[in-house]
Scaffold this active site. Sequence first.
Site, PDB file in Angstrom:
ATOM      1  N   ARG A   1      43.432  37.910  46.397  1.00 42.47           N
ATOM      2  CA  ARG A   1      42.036  38.323  46.163  1.00 42.47           C
ATOM      3  C   ARG A   1      41.421  37.287  45.242  1.00 42.47           C
ATOM      4  O   ARG A   1      41.893  37.078  44.129  1.00 42.47           O
ATOM      5  CB  ARG A   1      42.006  39.709  45.522  1.00 42.47           C
ATOM      6  CG  ARG A   1      40.609  40.250  45.222  1.00 42.47           C
ATOM      7  CD  ARG A   1      40.727  41.651  44.614  1.00 42.47           C
ATOM      8  NE  ARG A   1      39.440  42.299  44.483  1.00 42.47           N
ATOM      9  CZ  ARG A   1      38.668  42.213  43.404  1.00 42.47           C
ATOM     10  NH1 ARG A   1      39.054  41.469  42.366  1.00 42.47           N
ATOM     11  NH2 ARG A   1      37.506  42.844  43.354  1.00 42.47           N
TER      12      ARG A   1
ATOM     13  N   SER B   1      39.936  50.198  50.609  1.00 44.15           N
ATOM     14  CA  SER B   1      39.618  50.798  49.310  1.00 44.15           C
ATOM     15  C   SER B   1      38.816  52.080  49.526  1.00 44.15           C
ATOM     16  O   SER B   1      37.880  52.094  50.329  1.00 44.15           O
ATOM     17  CB  SER B   1      38.760  49.840  48.469  1.00 44.15           C
ATOM     18  OG  SER B   1      39.453  48.652  48.224  1.00 44.15           O
TER      19      SER B   1
ATOM     20  N   LYS C   1      36.523  44.847  38.555  1.00 43.12           N
ATOM     21  CA  LYS C   1      35.719  45.133  39.745  1.00 43.12           C
ATOM     22  C   LYS C   1      34.502  45.948  39.324  1.00 43.12           C
ATOM     23  O   LYS C   1      34.596  46.796  38.444  1.00 43.12           O
ATOM     24  CB  LYS C   1      36.567  45.915  40.754  1.00 43.12           C
ATOM     25  CG  LYS C   1      35.846  46.240  42.045  1.00 43.12           C
ATOM     26  CD  LYS C   1      36.823  46.703  43.094  1.00 43.12           C
ATOM     27  CE  LYS C   1      36.119  47.339  44.262  1.00 43.12           C
ATOM     28  NZ  LYS C   1      36.940  47.384  45.455  1.00 43.12           N
TER      29      LYS C   1
HETATM   30  N1  3NM Z   1      39.960  47.445  43.376  1.00 42.36           N
HETATM   31  P1  3NM Z   1      42.479  46.027  36.853  1.00 42.36           P
HETATM   32  S1  3NM Z   1      39.704  48.595  41.155  1.00 42.36           S
HETATM   33  C1  3NM Z   1      40.537  45.098  42.804  1.00 42.36           C
HETATM   34  O1  3NM Z   1      39.155  50.881  42.994  1.00 42.36           O
HETATM   35  C2  3NM Z   1      40.208  46.481  42.436  1.00 42.36           C
HETATM   36  O2  3NM Z   1      39.186  49.696  44.796  1.00 42.36           O
HETATM   37  C3  3NM Z   1      39.663  48.619  42.828  1.00 42.36           C
HETATM   38  O3  3NM Z   1      41.866  45.585  38.243  1.00 42.36           O
HETATM   39  C4  3NM Z   1      39.313  49.823  43.592  1.00 42.36           C
HETATM   40  O4  3NM Z   1      43.877  46.410  37.086  1.00 42.36           O
HETATM   41  C5  3NM Z   1      40.126  46.974  41.149  1.00 42.36           C
HETATM   42  O5  3NM Z   1      42.366  44.756  36.042  1.00 42.36           O
HETATM   43  C6  3NM Z   1      40.356  46.184  39.916  1.00 42.36           C
HETATM   44  O6  3NM Z   1      41.619  47.117  36.316  1.00 42.36           O
HETATM   45  C7  3NM Z   1      41.672  46.476  39.299  1.00 42.36           C
END
Ligand code: 3NM
Length: 209
Positions: free
Chosen positions: A43, A112, A142
């Site tokens: 990603r 997602s 995100k």
């Molecule tokens: N997708 P971190 S939250 C790439 O809810 C991504 O679909 C998400 O990053 C979703 O672990 C997210 O740093 C970011 O919070 C996750």
Amino acid sequence: MRNRIEIPNGIYGITGDNFSKGKSNYLCVEEMIKGGIKIIQYRDKIKNTREKIEEVKEIRELCRRNGVIFIVNDNVDIAVLVDADGVHVGQEDMHPDDIRKIIGENKIIGLSTHSPEQAKEAEKNLNIDYIGVGPIFPTTTKDTLPVGIEYLEYVAKNLKIPFVAIGGIKAHNIDNIIAKGAQCISLVSEIVGADSIVDKVKELQIKFL
Ligand code: 3NM
């Protein structure tokens, strides 16, 4: 006959070069694999398509050499080009039915989801392999508002589709996520931002044994 790979239990690794303390995505993936990760999603929201392709080709081979499942986020064309094991998309990306036509029955599709309605729709009507469930906690990785741990509980209790819990998960709060029934969990900034990705992944993977 469908011959699709299942997503493995444990940590689901995702690249995220905003947080990687200067390490390339390739180096991050190398360390994640050394730590024991069995599935990687590429990603990258910064690089242009050509730069991504160069990097993905090398990461794909790295994963292949190590028997690690390799998924590409968003770019179905890049996934096909490098013969990735699958594609992960969001609610506003190419529809999973269209992706299936392009990548075939044997590849993984992940989607997602951010609400019980989206998760139910995915399980009932879409030919996909897993859903992302999140963001469970606030995250700066995100731009989506957190949905809360209740959403994870809903999916774990009511649905059968495999899921990956994601969003704001750290070493200090992961135990509760596992306790709610998550068997596959993704932590982006916590892993790629660690001083030693290898040690961080080992510390997290042990929780699934
Ligand atoms: N997708 P971190 S939250 C790439 O809810 C991504 O679909 C998400 O990053 C979703 O672990 C997210 O740093 C970011 O919070 C996750």
